[in-house]
Design a protein around this motif. Sequence first.
Motif, short mmCIF file in Angstrom:
data_model
loop_
_atom_site.label_atom_id
_atom_site.label_comp_id
_atom_site.label_asym_id
_atom_site.label_seq_id
_atom_site.Cartn_x
_atom_site.Cartn_y
_atom_site.Cartn_z
N ALA A 25 -7.48 17.53 -26.74
CA ALA A 25 -8.14 18.09 -27.92
C ALA A 25 -9.66 18.09 -27.76
N LEU A 26 -10.17 17.14 -26.98
CA LEU A 26 -11.61 17.06 -26.74
C LEU A 26 -12.06 18.00 -25.63
N GLY A 27 -11.10 18.70 -25.01
CA GLY A 27 -11.46 19.70 -24.01
C GLY A 27 -11.15 19.33 -22.57
N LEU A 28 -10.63 18.14 -22.32
CA LEU A 28 -10.24 17.80 -20.96
C LEU A 28 -8.99 18.58 -20.60
N GLY A 52 -6.15 7.99 -36.23
CA GLY A 52 -7.46 7.43 -35.90
C GLY A 52 -8.19 6.93 -37.14
N ALA A 53 -8.14 7.68 -38.22
CA ALA A 53 -8.80 7.26 -39.46
C ALA A 53 -8.14 5.99 -40.00
N GLN A 64 -13.15 13.68 -34.23
CA GLN A 64 -13.07 14.29 -35.55
C GLN A 64 -12.57 15.72 -35.45
N LEU A 65 -11.88 16.14 -36.47
CA LEU A 65 -11.51 17.54 -36.59
C LEU A 65 -12.69 18.26 -37.22
N VAL A 66 -13.01 19.44 -36.68
CA VAL A 66 -14.13 20.23 -37.17
C VAL A 66 -13.63 21.63 -37.44
N GLU A 67 -14.02 22.19 -38.58
CA GLU A 67 -13.67 23.57 -38.88
C GLU A 67 -14.41 24.47 -37.90
N ALA A 68 -13.66 25.27 -37.16
CA ALA A 68 -14.23 26.06 -36.06
C ALA A 68 -15.34 27.00 -36.54
N GLY A 69 -15.14 27.67 -37.65
CA GLY A 69 -16.11 28.66 -38.11
C GLY A 69 -17.42 28.07 -38.59
#
Length: 146
Positions: A31-34, A95-96, A109-114
Amino acid sequence: MKKISEGTCPVGRGLARTGDAWSMLVLRDAALGLTRFDEFQRSLGIAPNILTRRLAALVRDGVLERRRYSERPPRDEYVLTQCGRDYLPILSALGAWGARYFGEGDVSQLVEAGSGRIIDPVVVDRATGRPLDEIDLRTVLPGGAV
């Protein structure tokens, strides 16, 4: 150690596919891009044989997809499928929960892409929109049996 019984229980089936710590950490890193074996290994400090088994299982179960990025030498990368992306809110909530009850630390953290807005994950009742931690809950089996 007794194997988790999958049977007809969705919790058991989900845990059988993603419930071990290494699989969850691989999914967090994905999810972090690895995407590459050596990136996962370096990030997690995991033995190569264990990582190989976890990646193969996550691909087999449709949580990750293997994509070839080099023919010589043959090299694959691993990316989240829709099934894997649907798992991200579960990881975020876990995680939270872990930070709340077992110590602070850096949590992805989850981030809204837009917009880039950070999402504060909570589990809610779909019908009312109320957070579950505000409702007096108990668990029952389908059909209401306890």
